[in-house]
Write a protein that holds these residues in place. Structure first.
Motif, mmCIF file in Angstrom:
data_model
loop_
_atom_site.group_PDB
_atom_site.id
_atom_site.type_symbol
_atom_site.label_atom_id
_atom_site.label_comp_id
_atom_site.label_asym_id
_atom_site.label_seq_id
_atom_site.Cartn_x
_atom_site.Cartn_y
_atom_site.Cartn_z
ATOM 1 N N UNK A 74 -24.249 -13.343 -20.861
ATOM 2 C CA UNK A 74 -25.709 -13.474 -20.826
ATOM 3 C C UNK A 74 -26.300 -13.447 -22.233
ATOM 4 N N UNK A 75 -25.778 -12.587 -23.081
ATOM 5 C CA UNK A 75 -26.238 -12.593 -24.471
ATOM 6 C C UNK A 75 -26.001 -13.951 -25.111
ATOM 7 N N UNK A 76 -24.840 -14.525 -24.849
ATOM 8 C CA UNK A 76 -24.539 -15.842 -25.398
ATOM 9 C C UNK A 76 -25.508 -16.887 -24.853
ATOM 10 N N UNK A 77 -25.765 -16.846 -23.550
ATOM 11 C CA UNK A 77 -26.650 -17.842 -22.933
ATOM 12 C C UNK A 77 -28.045 -17.798 -23.551
ATOM 13 N N UNK A 82 -34.741 -24.324 -20.433
ATOM 14 C CA UNK A 82 -35.070 -23.381 -19.360
ATOM 15 C C UNK A 82 -33.783 -22.656 -18.978
ATOM 16 N N UNK A 83 -33.866 -21.328 -18.858
ATOM 17 C CA UNK A 83 -32.729 -20.534 -18.369
ATOM 18 C C UNK A 83 -32.999 -20.150 -16.920
ATOM 19 N N UNK A 84 -32.041 -20.420 -16.051
ATOM 20 C CA UNK A 84 -32.096 -19.913 -14.684
ATOM 21 C C UNK A 84 -31.130 -18.743 -14.584
ATOM 22 N N UNK A 85 -31.660 -17.561 -14.344
ATOM 23 C CA UNK A 85 -30.826 -16.367 -14.213
ATOM 24 C C UNK A 85 -30.281 -16.323 -12.793
ATOM 25 N N UNK A 86 -29.021 -16.732 -12.652
ATOM 26 C CA UNK A 86 -28.395 -16.795 -11.327
ATOM 27 C C UNK A 86 -27.358 -15.702 -11.122
ATOM 28 N N UNK A 87 -27.431 -14.656 -11.937
ATOM 29 C CA UNK A 87 -26.559 -13.503 -11.743
ATOM 30 C C UNK A 87 -27.213 -12.633 -10.672
ATOM 31 N N UNK A 88 -26.718 -12.748 -9.439
ATOM 32 C CA UNK A 88 -27.416 -12.143 -8.310
ATOM 33 C C UNK A 88 -27.442 -10.625 -8.367
ATOM 34 N N UNK A 89 -26.406 -10.026 -8.907
ATOM 35 C CA UNK A 89 -26.351 -8.574 -8.874
ATOM 36 C C UNK A 89 -26.795 -7.907 -10.163
ATOM 37 N N UNK A 90 -26.560 -8.579 -11.301
ATOM 38 C CA UNK A 90 -26.779 -7.929 -12.598
ATOM 39 C C UNK A 90 -27.633 -8.786 -13.533
ATOM 40 N N UNK A 91 -28.536 -9.557 -12.981
ATOM 41 C CA UNK A 91 -29.350 -10.431 -13.815
ATOM 42 C C UNK A 91 -30.180 -9.646 -14.822
ATOM 43 N N UNK A 92 -30.054 -9.980 -16.093
ATOM 44 C CA UNK A 92 -30.825 -9.259 -17.111
ATOM 45 C C UNK A 92 -31.242 -10.154 -18.268
ATOM 46 N N UNK A 148 -37.709 -29.941 -8.786
ATOM 47 C CA UNK A 148 -37.517 -31.164 -9.568
ATOM 48 C C UNK A 148 -38.524 -31.290 -10.703
ATOM 49 N N UNK A 149 -39.573 -30.466 -10.684
ATOM 50 C CA UNK A 149 -40.493 -30.445 -11.824
ATOM 51 C C UNK A 149 -39.788 -30.020 -13.103
ATOM 52 N N UNK A 150 -38.697 -29.286 -12.955
ATOM 53 C CA UNK A 150 -37.953 -28.852 -14.147
ATOM 54 C C UNK A 150 -37.427 -30.045 -14.940
ATOM 55 N N UNK A 151 -37.174 -31.151 -14.256
ATOM 56 C CA UNK A 151 -36.693 -32.337 -14.969
ATOM 57 C C UNK A 151 -37.747 -32.861 -15.952
ATOM 58 N N UNK A 152 -39.011 -32.521 -15.685
ATOM 59 C CA UNK A 152 -40.087 -32.988 -16.567
ATOM 60 C C UNK A 152 -40.347 -32.052 -17.745
ATOM 61 N N UNK A 153 -39.985 -30.791 -17.585
ATOM 62 C CA UNK A 153 -40.356 -29.829 -18.631
ATOM 63 C C UNK A 153 -39.166 -29.329 -19.443
ATOM 64 N N UNK A 154 -37.954 -29.803 -19.093
ATOM 65 C CA UNK A 154 -36.771 -29.298 -19.817
ATOM 66 C C UNK A 154 -35.843 -30.442 -20.204
ATOM 67 N N UNK A 155 -35.277 -30.321 -21.393
ATOM 68 C CA UNK A 155 -34.183 -31.212 -21.793
ATOM 69 C C UNK A 155 -32.846 -30.649 -21.333
ATOM 70 N N UNK A 156 -32.750 -29.329 -21.343
ATOM 71 C CA UNK A 156 -31.510 -28.653 -20.951
ATOM 72 C C UNK A 156 -31.858 -27.445 -20.086
ATOM 73 N N UNK A 157 -31.148 -27.298 -18.980
ATOM 74 C CA UNK A 157 -31.264 -26.099 -18.151
ATOM 75 C C UNK A 157 -29.933 -25.351 -18.237
ATOM 76 N N UNK A 158 -29.999 -24.104 -18.693
ATOM 77 C CA UNK A 158 -28.807 -23.256 -18.756
ATOM 78 C C UNK A 158 -28.828 -22.317 -17.560
ATOM 79 N N UNK A 159 -27.754 -22.313 -16.800
ATOM 80 C CA UNK A 159 -27.675 -21.451 -15.620
ATOM 81 C C UNK A 159 -26.699 -20.328 -15.910
ATOM 82 N N UNK A 160 -27.222 -19.116 -15.964
ATOM 83 C CA UNK A 160 -26.393 -17.940 -16.250
ATOM 84 C C UNK A 160 -25.930 -17.343 -14.929
ATOM 85 N N UNK A 161 -24.637 -17.502 -14.612
ATOM 86 C CA UNK A 161 -24.119 -17.001 -13.339
ATOM 87 C C UNK A 161 -23.647 -15.563 -13.475
#
Length: 295
Positions: free
Chosen positions: A46-49, A64-74, A136-149
């Motif tokens: 997560x620090x790296x992301x 845009x970062x999507x925090x997808x760590x269901x148990x320990x999202x920080x 799908x609005x994210x496609x308009x506001x982001x060049x890259x979406x990082x998903x932190x699992x």
């Protein structure tokens, strides 16, 4: 089960893109959706992301970062920002994507998945259609979406890995972390997916350690799993990272000239200009695959 998943994929694909807005991308290319994952917890994922997002923002990317760590999202804690909303508020209605997405430093944005991710599998067609229109609005506001699992190879993590167009696997040179990273690669190889896999070695004591570790993992995965993996480089062990976490300020802001910050800057450059970029269907394509896997 297959029919239901196929029906959902077609539904998602049929949703038209939103009309242009003042923030729509000038080059009209689809957003890159990159999942960042690890076979083992505690390797600094997560620090790296978060710091990779900042490094990409410094290079002019809207992230845009999507925090997808269901148990320990920080992600919010590391960014030093807080938000009372998560994906569940979007699913339950009454909130739009703009309401729940939060602002971070250097113009990056983040979205907390929270328990809302679990509920994606239980939406009816009407709810799913509304969520797809918002996501799908994210496609308009982001060049890259990082998903932190989350860490590990359980199904909830693997869904985000398999659905992505690009995957960054992060590990350290420790034997347990390397073993778990290989387990992640092996699990991925059992799925019929074709993401571009990339590798980052974190917390290396010297450059040679990072290069040797990456070389071994890349050769083993190709020989025994048939997986081709690209190295994005390594990040040096650095006490400044610990100091930054304690300050609740991302490393790239607290210590931008530290050795680890420079490593992440180099990785961001390599991610943009030095590696294979797969043709992407953007967040709509990713979401279509993800929901199909969850059903």
């Amino acid at each position: 089960m297959w029919d239901q998943a196929e029906k959902l994929r077609k539904m998602v694909q049929s949703v038209p893109l939103k009309p242009s807005s003042s923030v729509i991308k000038a080059n009209h290319t689809n957003t890159r959706v990159i999942t960042v994952t690890s076979g083992k917890g505690g390797v600094g994922k997560t620090n790296f992301t978060v710091n990779l997002a900042l490094a990409l923002a410094k290079l002019g990317q809207r992230v845009v970062i999507l925090d997808a760590d269901l148990g320990m999202g920080n992600v919010d804690v590391i960014l030093g920002c807080s938000t009372p909303y998560n994906l569940l508020h979007l699913l339950e209605g009454g909130f739009s994507l703009i309401d729940i997405i939060a602002d971070g430093p250097l113009g990056i944005k983040f979205l907390s998945g929270g328990s809302g991710i679990y509920n994606l599998a239980n939406l009816n067609d009407s709810q799913l259609n509304r969520i797809v229109n918002q996501i799908t609005l994210l496609d308009d506001i982001a060049d890259i979406i990082l998903i932190d699992t989350g860490a590990g190879i359980n199904k909830s993590v693997m869904n985000f890995v398999v659905a992505a167009d690009e995957v960054i696997i992060i590990t350290t040179p420790e034997p347990t972390a390397i073993t778990d990273a290989y387990a992640m690669m092996k699990t991925y190889a059992n799925h019929s997916s074709d993401a571009v896999l990339k590798l980052v070695i974190n917390r290396v004591l010297e450059p040679n350690e990072g290069n040797i570790t990456a070389d071994k993992l890349i050769k083993v995965s190709l020989k025994f799993l048939g997986l081709s993996i690209n190295s994005l480089g390594f990040v040096c062990e650095d006490l400044n990272l610990v100091r930054a976490v304690k300050k609740q300020t991302p490393l790239l802001l607290a210590f931008p000239n530290s050795s680890s910050a420079r490593c992440i800057d180099e990785i961001a450059n390599r991610l943009l200009y030095g590696t294979t970029i797969k043709k992407t269907d953007g967040i709509k394509g990713f979401f279509s695959k993800l929901v199909g896997l969850m059903r």
